[in-house]
Design an enzyme around this catalytic site. Structure first.
Site, short mmCIF file in Angstrom:
data_model
loop_
_atom_site.label_atom_id
_atom_site.label_comp_id
_atom_site.label_asym_id
_atom_site.label_seq_id
_atom_site.Cartn_x
_atom_site.Cartn_y
_atom_site.Cartn_z
CB CYS A 122 9.73 58.82 44.39
SG CYS A 122 8.78 60.15 45.12
CG HIS A 263 7.05 56.68 42.12
ND1 HIS A 263 6.56 56.59 43.40
CD2 HIS A 263 7.26 58.00 41.88
CE1 HIS A 263 6.49 57.81 43.92
NE2 HIS A 263 6.90 58.68 43.02
CG ASN A 293 4.21 60.49 45.22
OD1 ASN A 293 4.76 59.56 45.81
ND2 ASN A 293 4.87 61.33 44.45
O1 UT7 Z 1 7.46 61.49 42.91
C1 UT7 Z 1 8.03 62.67 42.48
C2 UT7 Z 1 7.23 63.75 43.10
N1 UT7 Z 1 6.60 64.69 42.28
C3 UT7 Z 1 6.06 64.53 41.05
O2 UT7 Z 1 6.13 63.52 40.41
C4 UT7 Z 1 5.34 65.73 40.49
C5 UT7 Z 1 5.45 65.83 39.00
N2 UT7 Z 1 4.61 66.93 38.53
C6 UT7 Z 1 3.29 66.84 38.43
O3 UT7 Z 1 2.72 65.79 38.72
C7 UT7 Z 1 2.52 68.01 37.89
O4 UT7 Z 1 3.45 68.98 37.42
C8 UT7 Z 1 1.58 68.66 38.93
C9 UT7 Z 1 0.44 67.70 39.26
C10 UT7 Z 1 2.34 69.01 40.19
C11 UT7 Z 1 0.98 69.93 38.35
O5 UT7 Z 1 0.29 69.63 37.14
P1 UT7 Z 1 0.60 70.48 35.82
O6 UT7 Z 1 -0.26 69.96 34.77
O7 UT7 Z 1 2.09 70.45 35.58
O8 UT7 Z 1 0.11 71.91 36.26
P2 UT7 Z 1 0.92 73.29 36.22
O9 UT7 Z 1 1.91 73.33 37.32
O10 UT7 Z 1 1.37 73.56 34.82
O11 UT7 Z 1 -0.25 74.31 36.56
C12 UT7 Z 1 -1.31 74.57 35.63
C13 UT7 Z 1 -2.28 75.52 36.28
C14 UT7 Z 1 -1.61 76.71 36.94
O12 UT7 Z 1 -2.47 77.84 36.77
P3 UT7 Z 1 -2.20 78.93 35.62
O13 UT7 Z 1 -0.84 79.47 35.92
O14 UT7 Z 1 -2.27 78.18 34.34
O15 UT7 Z 1 -3.31 79.89 35.83
C15 UT7 Z 1 -1.56 76.36 38.40
O16 UT7 Z 1 -1.54 77.49 39.23
O17 UT7 Z 1 -2.96 74.84 37.34
C16 UT7 Z 1 -2.85 75.59 38.55
N3 UT7 Z 1 -2.85 74.68 39.67
C17 UT7 Z 1 -3.97 74.22 40.23
N4 UT7 Z 1 -5.27 74.45 39.97
C18 UT7 Z 1 -6.17 73.79 40.72
C19 UT7 Z 1 -1.79 74.14 40.31
N5 UT7 Z 1 -2.20 73.32 41.28
C20 UT7 Z 1 -3.55 73.36 41.26
C21 UT7 Z 1 -4.55 72.72 42.03
N6 UT7 Z 1 -5.84 72.96 41.72
N7 UT7 Z 1 -4.26 71.87 43.03
#
Ligand code: UT7
Length: 338
Positions: A122, A263, A293
């Site tokens: 990125c 980004h 992204n």
């Molecule tokens: O350019 C560089 C590339 N990558 C990035 O920049 C990614 C950076 N990270 C992020 O943007 C975020 O961490 C994510 C968008 C990937 C995830 O968001 P988050 O707020 O960090 O969610 P989390 O991983 O803490 O997950 C929270 C909950 C989990 O459930 P439990 O364990 O609390 O029951 C996940 O299983 O949300 C769940 N979850 C979803 N639920 C619905 C994870 N993905 C999804 C989804 N839909 N797509």
């Protein structure tokens, strides 16, 4: 024998044109609801994304990059034969080799150009901007195409809800040329690598460590593997630190910027960075809702959005910032010159 050395130059580089391309097919949050256990509200609140553009089968990164380059050159009224260098930032090259830049050179008809690919995920676009700028500043070249392009859908597992909602396909190209006498152009760059973060975001197979095999396919090792929270925490910290570092060593604060073009990885990361820089939101360019992204494509795509919306004016100070797999960190300070 007396040497006829080329004189040193102190010229700066400037961006003189921007062109972009995204494939027409849309993948909306409603489409994703039918594919994995997710919903529009979760995706919108956690990422800010509403839809992304995806290629059809057979369309590759070089195709997107070539279209973006064509649009960029057409806006400037420049023929492909006049381009001297093509740098393609990408982590989804058409194939391991030849470089996507070679494929673009051929498709574009840039018969006078050499070029190469640059892999910084990125942060690829800001990295490539600095390399391109140095080729101009050295006096070696006068027309450098810097392209950020990725077909992320080629390495995404569309049964993994934690990654498939984030990424899209797209490309953006800018033309770099030498500044005129009273112009400033690309001012300064801030780049870092923290290789200890490599484990948090990668595609494990397909390289020399784990060449393709039945086993790597069965293990889904040709897809993006991501520890979302680790990436998120690093990105929030480093987008702000690199931006602040770059501004302060140039005697500037966020309030003096005409535009912040970050980004587009997650709207929450962008808003947290803007808040820390004291940037009013009307000067922060956000289009993640429409494109997701697109990895190396996000910054030139956002630059184009800013132009289309009339938010970039000649003389504006502009900050670009990115964090990506590696971990890589890249920021650019420039004065908009057209
Ligand atoms: O350019 C560089 C590339 N990558 C990035 O920049 C990614 C950076 N990270 C992020 O943007 C975020 O961490 C994510 C968008 C990937 C995830 O968001 P988050 O707020 O960090 O969610 P989390 O991983 O803490 O997950 C929270 C909950 C989990 O459930 P439990 O364990 O609390 O029951 C996940 O299983 O949300 C769940 N979850 C979803 N639920 C619905 C994870 N993905 C999804 C989804 N839909 N797509």
């Amino acid at each position: 024998m007396s040497l006829q050395l080329k004189p040193r130059t102190t010229v700066r580089a400037k961006i003189t044109s921007v062109g972009t391309y995204v494939p027409p097919r849309l993948l909306t949050n409603a489409d994703l609801e039918k594919m994995v256990d997710t919903n529009d509200q979760w995706i919108t609140e956690r990422t800010g994304i509403k839809e992304r553009h995806l290629v059809d089968k057979g369309v590759a990164t070089s195709d997107l990059a070539t279209e973006a380059a064509r649009a960029c050159l057409a806006k400037r009224g420049i023929q492909p034969e006049e381009v001297e260098v093509i740098i393609v930032a990408t982590v989804t090259p058409d194939m391991m080799f030849p470089a996507t830049a070679c494929l673009v050179q051929n498709k574009l008809g840039a018969t006078g150009a050499w070029g190469f690919d640059l892999s910084a995920a990125c942060s690829g676009f800001p990295y490539a901007l600095q390399v391109g700028a140095k080729l101009i500043e050295s006096g070696a070249h006068k027309k450098v195409l810097v392209i950020g392009a990725d077909v992320m859908s080629s390495i995404i597992d569309y049964t993994d809800r934690t990654t498939c909602i984030i990424f899209g396909d797209g490309a953006g190209a800018v033309l770099l040329e030498p500044c005129e006498d009273d112009e400033v152009g690309l001012i300064d760059f801030w780049h870092e690598v923290d290789g200890s973060g490599g484990v948090s975001l990668n595609m494990p197979a397909g390289g020399s460590l784990n060449p393709a095999s039945h086993e790597t396919v069965d293990h889904k090792d040709h897809f993006v593997h991501q520890d979302g929270q680790a990436v998120y925490k690093f990105a929030v910290r480093k987008m702000a630190e690199s931006s602040e570092g770059l501004l302060s060593r140039n005697g500037l604060t966020g309030s003096e910027l005409g535009a912040f073009i970050p980004h587009q990885a997650n709207k929450r990361i962008i808003l947290a960075t803007a808040d820390r820089l004291g940037m009013p939101l009307d000067r922060v360019v956000i289009n993640i809702d429409r494109f997701g992204n697109t990895t190396a494509g996000t910054i030139p795509l956002a630059m184009n959005t800013a132009l289309e919306e009339g938010r970039l004016k000649k003389g504006d100070l502009v900050l670009l910032a990115a964090v990506g797999a590696g971990f890589t960190v890249g920021a650019t300070l420039l004065r908009w010159e057209f």
